[in-house]
Design a protein around this motif. Structure first.
Motif, mmCIF file in Angstrom:
data_model
loop_
_atom_site.group_PDB
_atom_site.id
_atom_site.type_symbol
_atom_site.label_atom_id
_atom_site.label_comp_id
_atom_site.label_asym_id
_atom_site.label_seq_id
_atom_site.Cartn_x
_atom_site.Cartn_y
_atom_site.Cartn_z
ATOM 1 N N TRP A 41 34.029 32.584 21.568
ATOM 2 C CA TRP A 41 35.277 33.243 21.725
ATOM 3 C C TRP A 41 35.504 34.149 20.601
ATOM 4 C CZ3 TRP A 41 36.535 32.761 26.906
ATOM 5 C CH2 TRP A 41 37.538 33.108 27.259
ATOM 6 N N ARG A 54 41.352 30.902 30.237
ATOM 7 C CA ARG A 54 42.786 31.179 29.639
ATOM 8 C C ARG A 54 43.960 30.645 30.214
ATOM 9 N NH1 ARG A 54 41.107 36.094 30.840
ATOM 10 N NH2 ARG A 54 43.123 36.455 31.556
ATOM 11 N N LYS A 106 45.776 37.632 32.959
ATOM 12 C CA LYS A 106 46.145 38.693 31.826
ATOM 13 C C LYS A 106 47.190 39.753 31.938
ATOM 14 C CE LYS A 106 42.147 41.577 33.509
ATOM 15 N NZ LYS A 106 40.981 42.041 33.413
ATOM 16 N N PHE A 123 45.441 34.589 24.589
ATOM 17 C CA PHE A 123 44.291 34.689 25.082
ATOM 18 C C PHE A 123 42.972 33.947 24.384
ATOM 19 C CE2 PHE A 123 46.204 38.279 26.932
ATOM 20 C CZ PHE A 123 45.508 39.243 27.604
ATOM 21 N N ALA A 155 41.146 30.176 24.793
ATOM 22 C CA ALA A 155 40.456 29.542 25.942
ATOM 23 C C ALA A 155 40.750 28.049 25.704
ATOM 24 C CB ALA A 155 39.085 29.692 25.944
#
Length: 519
Positions: free
Chosen positions: A222, A330, A334, A443, A445
């Motif tokens: 990530w 997430r 988004k 954003f 994880a």
């Protein structure tokens, strides 16, 4: 790379171009040994008071199959104190360590200073030696006078820096680290239309430049950083993660490089940590998006892959000794707008680095709204996933396989079945929500496992010290799992099972189709 980290060097132009156990502390590294390193940030460890504060990290890494920590150092006044602690802890835990000089803080005119630091630690019992030489690496550093550095050390040095093809002199180094573990645009940002440098293209560029010398291939799951004007090192971007951790390990098994470096153990500020949140560290402001976001599942997932890599295997399947599901996602879709409360939306941050953007992180469009699940199985089974209202059922083969489910707001549920009987199941401690946690665009994880860990990994008080800095909304501390406690209380101490669909999708789903931003 540390508190005030400058942008790491771009790899412009790349688009053109054994046993699973860690090494024994007294062993000699043979030329055919495959070694796994993990990047460790010394710059955020000033709150550690003894070598004992490193013991848990050393033990966890050793159990995973990691051979050595790459100790990233700058020029902080506490660097030597912490290096001494780390070397002492590594020695008594049968681990190895080596110094990785961070050239955000060192400069390439300091070859003598670098060499003297190598000499200071090169004969310590825990120092990694490869081919009989003291192993040394770096973050950046193209242009360093290598001959002068080695002369100042007074030692035989195996120097494998993070030099860049076309920039550093590869004829004078012994190996090289490729830092770019994420698909990118060749200019240190996420892929964009017509500009995509894949990680495998980076592999090809480095192996060509090295001409058979030792390649340190990167592995990371990530990248997300979100510092606003509340700090002087403002930066805000992502690289696409999605199924990267799973896909990258499969690429490494195919490639079979001499070295692998996991990026990172504890760089919370860029969200690519696999070490525990509880690992002692100071807070550079990253707690805003790291709190309640453990990544231990990625650490667990890598163990059989590390074993397969060291054995020279091309598949991980025979090295799976424990069945489990690893999942990540997430915390919000988004499209959720946080412009009214996000910390990057106010003030006049210094953007001399070119890495600061207001609002959603630069590159956010390249991220999928999805839940990712990896199954590590000894025999075929059915994997069931319910992300909010979105439910899917998959036929998973023996071995390692990956699945993708569209992200849905609400609880996240996972189960493994054989012959219609549940083998294991769990509901994640973190729901996906359509609101702004702590007011931010987060954003990062969340990574979980089935079976779930016995304890909840949490940031300590020092790791939360800067949580409220710059925040514009309330931000409750360490609330992970609170929703499950409430459900259990309402049902007499039992969390009610959730239903899954009866339909089954044959085989694992493929990796998500790249978005137009990759083309």
């Amino acid at each position: 790379m540390k508190l005030w980290k400058l942008p790491f060097y771009a790899l412009a132009g790349l688009a053109t171009l054994a046993s699973s156990a860690p090494i024994d502390s007294n062993s000699t590294i043979a030329a055919n040994d495959k070694l796994v390193f993990c990047h460790f940030m010394i710059g955020i460890t000033s709150n550690r008071n003894s070598a004992a504060d490193y013991d848990d990290d050393m033990k966890r890494a050793k159990a995973l199959g990691i051979d050595a920590f790459a100790l990233n150092i700058g020029v902080d006044p506490y660097t030597d104190t912490q290096l001494n602690f780390a070397y002492e802890s590594a020695a008594r835990n049968d681990m190895k360590v080596f110094i990785s000089f961070d050239f955000n803080w060192y400069n390439t005119g300091q070859a003598t200073t670098v060499g003297q630091k190598v000499a200071q630690y090169g004969n310590r019992p825990a120092q990694l030696k490869v081919d009989g030489k003291v192993f040394v690496s770096s973050f950046a550093g193209d242009g360093l006078d290598i001959q002068q550095m080695k002369a100042a050390s007074g030692m035989d040095v195996y120097f494998a820096p993070n030099f860049h093809p076309g920039q550093g002199d590869f004829s004078k180094i012994d190996g090289a680290l490729n830092w770019m573990a994420w698909d990118n645009n060749g200019d240190n940002k996420a892929p964009s239309a017509g500009r995509n440098v894949s990680v495998t293209e980076g592999d090809q560029s480095y192996t060509k430049a090295l001409g058979g010398k030792g390649y340190i291939a990167p592995a990371s799951g990530w990248f997300f950083t979100h510092f606003g004007g509340e700090v002087p090192y403002s930066k805000n971007w992502v690289f696409p993660g999605d199924l990267l951790w799973f896909n990258r390990w499969r690429e490494i098994l195919t490639l079979g490089p001499r070295f692998v470096e996991i990026i990172t153990w504890n760089d919370y500020g860029e969200s690519h940590y696999i070490g525990p949140l509880s690992s002692p560290h100071t807070d550079d402001g990253a707690s805003k998006w790291v709190m309640d976001m453990p990544h231990d599942g990625w650490l667990q997932m890598s163990k059989p892959f590390i074993a397969a890599y060291k054995a020279g295997a091309k598949t991980v399947d025979p090295y799976i000794s424990e069945e489990k599901l690893i999942y990540w996602y997430r915390p919000t879709p988004k499209g959720v707008s946080c412009d009214n409360t996000d910390t990057t939306m106010e003030g006049s941050p210094n953007n001399s680095s070119g890495n600061f953007f207001r609002g959603r992180p630069n590159g956010w469009e390249t991220m999928e709204d999805a839940v990712y699940v990896v199954a590590l199985l000894k025999s075929p089974a059915t994997v069931q996933v319910a992300s909010g209202p979105n439910s899917r059922s998959f036929s998973a083969p023996a071995g390692a396989s990956a699945f993708t489910v569209p992200m849905g707001v609400g609880p996240q549920r996972f189960a493994l079945l054989r012959n219609g009987q549940t083998v294991m199941s769990d509901t994640s401690l973190k729901d996906i929500v359509d609101s702004c946690i702590c007011g931010l665009y987060n954003f990062n994880a969340y990574v979980g496992t089935v079976p779930a860990p016995s304890t909840i990994d949490r940031l300590g008080p020092v790791g939360l010290a800067s949580l409220s800095q710059g925040l514009r909304t309330a931000c409750p501390t360490n609330t992970l799992g609170a929703n499950r406690v409430a459900v259990a209380s309402a049902t007499g101490g039992v969390i009610l099972p959730s239903s899954f669909p009866a339909t089954t999708t044959p085989g694992p789903t493929p990796t998500p189709t790249p978005s137009p931003y990759y083309s």
